[in-house]
Scaffold this motif. Structure first.
Motif, PDB file in Angstrom:
ATOM      1  N   TYR A  47      10.793  15.804  48.341  1.00 23.95           N
ATOM      2  CA  TYR A  47      11.631  15.668  46.836  1.00 23.95           C
ATOM      3  C   TYR A  47      13.001  16.551  46.977  1.00 23.95           C
ATOM      4  O   TYR A  47      14.097  15.528  47.401  1.00 23.95           O
ATOM      5  N   THR A  98       8.936  21.504  42.667  1.00 23.57           N
ATOM      6  CA  THR A  98       8.266  21.930  43.536  1.00 23.57           C
ATOM      7  C   THR A  98       7.826  23.582  43.390  1.00 23.57           C
ATOM      8  O   THR A  98       7.268  23.939  43.979  1.00 23.57           O
ATOM      9  N   THR A 136       6.389  15.646  42.232  1.00 18.35           N
ATOM     10  CA  THR A 136       7.264  16.645  41.390  1.00 18.35           C
ATOM     11  C   THR A 136       8.074  15.937  40.447  1.00 18.35           C
ATOM     12  O   THR A 136       7.762  16.353  39.323  1.00 18.35           O
TER      13      THR A 136
END
Length: 524
Positions: free
Chosen positions: A182, A204, A219
């Motif tokens: 992410y 996250t 995510t």
């Protein structure tokens, strides 16, 4: 004071203990109950047995009573309405149409507070208004994320060779993000404003995983499935699994509570039965929804598993545990005036907090301190109308020596729990609820050892396998185990993820005749 009777307490065992079942499911959490109900819908005449070690169904999605206060173990109810309708589960829900999250970020003596709205488009516009100099970057990130999630929906679960050939054309963003964290996704859109980045990385930290290790796909999916339509039950959370278990039993399903399985019987490489005490109960197929370390190492046994699978199993990093503080408050505090009615209230220190906490977790240590903390705070009593309650959840919290303390030194174990509870109460009192301690009537704490005892997970894992990019998608444990007739639905964590895993395992067993092989719910 009379104890409050929760809905889960109305569910009793109704097992006939026949010689053989068409399907045995180990675990009556949301994954096990969803699998059972979906299988009933498609196989109404088959015999199904769910075996649960606890006296109630629900797993981690439950409620419990202490001295007249009812506490919740679950924060929010995501958008799984279509699956619920298909299973004919009618649960009264309150939808959060305005704000999804109240977010506090502590940097030294500075505290910044944000209100993040529900809905992807609403959140995008709110962030653009808050960070006008990054408006184009925010638009690019959100538009890309929404499209990425659409492409995830087009994917086939347990894909075959033909499916894999199509993926680069039907889901190019998925291919690009398969090994992307992410943090790398945020970098791709040059999200470098520290304040903006802190907000985005919140998605996250829910699972206690830092952005530099979390899967960008997972995510993004978790964010969009939560903020798109978010709910909380108007009753207590235990009503959800209770309704599922009740429907399951009304349709002829059998539930055996308060019972531990000793062994999954393996004969010539196939799972054929389970052992319960001195009883051996046969099954045409078995689905385990419990911690894979327990299911495979303990119940199946290493001697029955191929070396390659054992190596993969032993390389799995289970998710972190949690430290929970549940507070029953007096009626002198007016919760409605404290701005607490959100699916999530998140309070943490600055950028990098989850990295530090996760690094400590991997070492078996706890990284929480006055300068490093990440807490979720919820107030479910504003929805249920019950006595005032607050739940504080600290994630990621390592098992450390909690299990040994609970077993070997109960007095020290209690002292450690009290110490951490006081610390977390102090943090919430300082930043969110002034004079909180003056209103506390009941304190109930849960350490990683509490989670380990309740779920059977050796580490008290809160979300099954950690949502790391290194063990996401095809890198996760397969739903089809090396043992014939033995399956474990492993897709993702949380209510949305576990129910999606149930959809996938039923579809796998039906050779795609249920959900057409799709990753997410699209029944045929």
């Amino acid at each position: 004071m009379a104890a409050i009777k929760l809905e889960k307490e109305s569910i009793k065992s109704n097992c006939k203990m026949d010689d053989k079942y068409d399907l045995i499911i180990i675990g009556s959490g949301i994954s096990g109950l969803t699998t059972a109900l979906l299988w009933q819908k498609t196989h109404p005449h088959e015999k199904i047995l769910i075996i649960e070690k606890e006296p109630y169904p629900g797993g981690y999605v439950t409620s419990f009573e202490r001295d007249g206060f009812v506490f919740e173990t679950t924060q929010l109810f995501p958008d799984v309405i279509d699956i619920m309708k298909y299973m004919e589960i009618d649960l009264p829900l309150k939808q959060y149409k305005n704000d999804f999250m109240r977010r506090f970020i502590v940097e030294g003596e500075t505290v910044r507070e944000y209100h993040l709205p529900a809905g992807a488009e609403n959140l995008k516009k709110a962030l653009q208004k808050e960070f006008p100099e990054d408006a184009d970057k925010i638009a690019g990130l959100f538009d890309y994320s929404v499209d990425l999630f659409k492409q995830v929906r087009s994917l086939k679960a347990n894909s075959n060779f033909a499916d894999k050939l199509k993926i680069p054309f039907s889901a190019p963003k998925v291919v690009k993000n398969l090994n992307m964290t992410y943090s790398e996704l945020l970098d791709m859109f040059k999200i470098d404003n520290p304040s903006l980045r802190e907000l985005m990385e919140t998605f996250t930290s829910f699972a206690g995983v830092p952005p530099g290790k979390a899967s960008s796909i997972l995510t993004t999916g978790a964010m969009l499935s939560s903020i798109s339509r978010c709910f909380r039950p108007l009753g207590y959370f235990d009503g959800f699994p209770a309704a599922m278990a009740s429907n399951f039993q009304k349709r002829g399903g059998e539930l055996l509570l308060n019972t531990e399985i000793k062994e999954i019987v393996i004969e010539e490489g196939a799972a054929t039965a389970v052992k319960i005490g001195n009883e051996t109960v046969k099954a045409a197929r078995i689905i385990t929804t419990i911690d894979p370390m327990v299911a495979m190492h303990k119940l199946v046994g290493d001697e029955n598993l191929p070396k390659k699978y054992l190596n993969k199993l032993d390389g799995i990093i289970m998710s972190s545990s949690s430290f929970n503080v549940s507070l029953g408050l007096d009626n002198r505090i007016d919760m409605s005036k404290l701005d607490m009615d959100y699916p999530y209230i998140v309070l943490s220190t600055e950028l990098g907090t989850t990295d530090r906490l996760f690094d400590a977790f991997l070492k078996g240590e706890n990284g929480f301190s006055e300068k490093c903390f990440h807490l979720g705070v919820i107030c479910p009593s504003l929805t249920t109308g019950g006595k005032n309650t607050i739940t504080i959840r600290a994630v990621p919290f390592a098992p450390a020596d909690w299990l040994e303390l609970r077993k070997e030194d109960p007095k020290k174990y209690k002292a450690e729990k009290d110490k951490w509870a006081d610390f977390f109460i102090g943090v919430v009192e300082k930043y969110i609820i002034p004079d909180l301690r003056k209103h506390i009537e009941v304190i109930d704490t849960a350490s990683p050892a509490s989670y380990a005892r309740y779920s059977g997970s050796p580490t008290g894992s809160l979300y099954d396998m950690a949502s790391l990019v290194t063990q996401f998608g095809p890198k996760r444990l397969s739903m089809k185990t090396p043992i014939k007739n033995l399956y474990q639905p492993k897709f993702s964590h949380g209510i949305y993820g576990t129910m999606s895993g149930a959809v996938q395992v039923v579809d796998l067993l039906m050779d795609r005749k249920f959900n057409g092989g799709d990753s997410l719910f699209h029944p045929r």
